[in-house]
Enzyme design. Sequence first.
Site, PDB file in Angstrom:
ATOM      1  N   SER A 121      39.436   6.378  49.823  1.00 31.20           N
ATOM      2  CA  SER A 121      38.907   6.086  48.493  1.00 31.20           C
ATOM      3  C   SER A 121      38.596   4.592  48.430  1.00 31.20           C
ATOM      4  O   SER A 121      38.189   3.987  49.430  1.00 31.20           O
ATOM      5  CB  SER A 121      39.924   6.504  47.434  1.00 31.20           C
ATOM      6  OG  SER A 121      39.430   6.257  46.130  1.00 31.20           O
ATOM      7  N   LYS A 139      34.232   8.322  45.056  1.00 31.88           N
ATOM      8  CA  LYS A 139      35.581   8.235  45.615  1.00 31.88           C
ATOM      9  C   LYS A 139      36.621   8.795  44.646  1.00 31.88           C
ATOM     10  O   LYS A 139      37.663   9.328  45.062  1.00 31.88           O
ATOM     11  CB  LYS A 139      35.911   6.789  45.956  1.00 31.88           C
ATOM     12  CG  LYS A 139      35.044   6.185  47.056  1.00 31.88           C
ATOM     13  CD  LYS A 139      35.239   6.864  48.399  1.00 31.88           C
ATOM     14  CE  LYS A 139      34.588   6.074  49.527  1.00 31.88           C
ATOM     15  NZ  LYS A 139      34.763   6.720  50.846  1.00 31.88           N
TER      16      LYS A 139
END
Length: 232
Positions: A121, A139
């Site tokens: 992420s 993300k």
Amino acid sequence: MKKNILFIGGSQGIGFETAKLLHDQHNVIVASRSKGKLDELNVTHLEFDVTKDNISELDLPDTLDGLVYFPGTINLKPFKMMKPSVFEEDFQLNFMGLVKSTHGVLKKLKNSEQASIIYYSTVAVQTGMPFHTSVAAAKGAIEGFARSLAAEYAPSFRVNVIAPSLTNTPLADKLLGNEKKKEKMDERHPLKRVGEAKDIANISAFLLSEESSWITGQVLGVDGGMSSLNVS
């Protein structure tokens, strides 16, 4: 025990550094568009483009003990300058490619005693930052997906997410292209430096190991203190 670990992408940057840590102890398979410097390592390379190829057509072992999805984007522009198509493209590569890859090897992951899945992420999901709307949205989807997947498949396999801040990899060349830019980005972090690929690789190798066998459903901030410290 020697494990079968599949990297989607990973011929450079964080992926290459992670492969360097693992290739002597495990069977590392890198499915990526280019081979990069992988000839230096004891890994298997399979030509694969996540945006158009079908992962089920790859010659993979029946059992996978690890899956790591590396492809990603850094599209940092003001929202008013970004067409919806940019969001769609970022979402396709960052998230839908990840979903398709995971779905395509699900049976192989379930054949393992307890496989470990790693996604990536960004610090910008939990810490709002200007010009990050597209990448943070894509993300952010990964983080929600990973937690749900971890819950659904526990204890069969583990799923964790690493959320770095800016890391010195080829993907970040535009942001770290000269010493002045790098110094400016260094200063933004409490630890006074941007991340290096090996910083993220070390955590990745840990999450693929037995030492992390009681960790799942987590988003781990590896970000030089960016997400939690205010030292200005």
